[in-house]
Design an enzyme around this catalytic site. Structure first.
Site, PDB file in Angstrom:
ATOM      1  N   SER A  14      -1.772  10.264   6.938  1.00  0.00           N
ATOM      2  CA  SER A  14      -1.789  10.492   5.444  1.00  0.00           C
ATOM      3  C   SER A  14      -0.715  10.852   4.524  1.00  0.00           C
ATOM      4  O   SER A  14      -0.440  10.566   3.244  1.00  0.00           O
ATOM      5  CB  SER A  14      -3.044  11.598   4.976  1.00  0.00           C
ATOM      6  OG  SER A  14      -4.270  11.167   5.676  1.00  0.00           O
ATOM      7  N   THR A  15       0.364  11.561   5.240  1.00  0.00           N
ATOM      8  CA  THR A  15       1.399  11.898   4.626  1.00  0.00           C
ATOM      9  C   THR A  15       2.745  11.689   5.290  1.00  0.00           C
ATOM     10  O   THR A  15       2.540  10.870   6.464  1.00  0.00           O
ATOM     11  CB  THR A  15       1.372  13.501   4.470  1.00  0.00           C
ATOM     12  OG1 THR A  15       1.484  14.069   5.910  1.00  0.00           O
ATOM     13  CG2 THR A  15       0.189  14.145   3.673  1.00  0.00           C
TER      14      THR A  15
END
Length: 185
Positions: free
Chosen positions: A10-11
């Site tokens: 996600s990051t």
């Protein structure tokens, strides 16, 4: 018959290495990966994968939530893949098959995952409200970085070097380099 793997984190700060290694060990011959939040519709590598995968191929993911942003999107995607006769293997779940029981299990698990995500958001929001009411020093968001001597050095170095080279020289992420450059602009 090709076995594809898909990995997503996600990051930018998260690593794809563990997922890629797990997919490789599970038999994936070609692995496509990317760093995008599950809340975004922008997933170029996944779109590429869906475009190239053919009947009788296999798609492997480590977890069901790597597929989509929400239950509806995941169900539509899984239905489309199953209709194309793509085998779907979710390593922490098993093989998803195109049977009434298989579809029911997927729907149930996706619903639970979406509920869990919603509850996390609710708790986070409640925590922020509580902090605002009970802590006079509470400030939402991350603390602002200061223009300290290290940031000055990073900024100066970045003026004559690429973001990537600057990040490597100071052992920081390219995103941090961009952030520091924006402090001085």
């Amino acid at each position: 018959m090709t076995i594809y793997g898909y990995a997503r984190v996600s990051t930018a700060g998260q690593s794809l290495n563990e997922q890629k290694e797990t997919l490789k060990n599970a038999g994936a011959e070609m692995i496509l990966s990317e760093k995008y939040s599950g809340t975004t519709t922008v997933r170029p590598q996944f779109e590429k994968l869906v475009a190239i995968i053919e009947p009788n191929d296999t798609l492997i993911v480590t977890k069901l939530d790597r597929f989509a942003r929400n239950t509806r999107e995941a169900l539509n995607l899984i239905d489309d893949l199953l209709k194309k006769k793509i085998m779907i293997k979710v390593l922490n779940l098993g093989t998803i098959d195109n049977t009434p029981m298989g579809r029911m299990i997927v729907r149930t698990l996706l619903s639970v995952a979406e509920m869990e995500r919603d509850m996390i958001i609710e708790r986070t929001q409640a925590g922020k409200i509580f902090a605002k009411q009970h802590n006079p020093n509470y400030k939402e968001g991350r603390p602002k970085r200061k223009k300290d001597s290290r940031n000055n050095a990073i900024f100066e170095y970045s003026q004559t070097h690429t973001v990537k080279d600057t990040a490597e020289a100071f052992n920081i992420s390219p995103r941090t380099v961009q952030y520091i450059k924006n402090l001085f602009i």
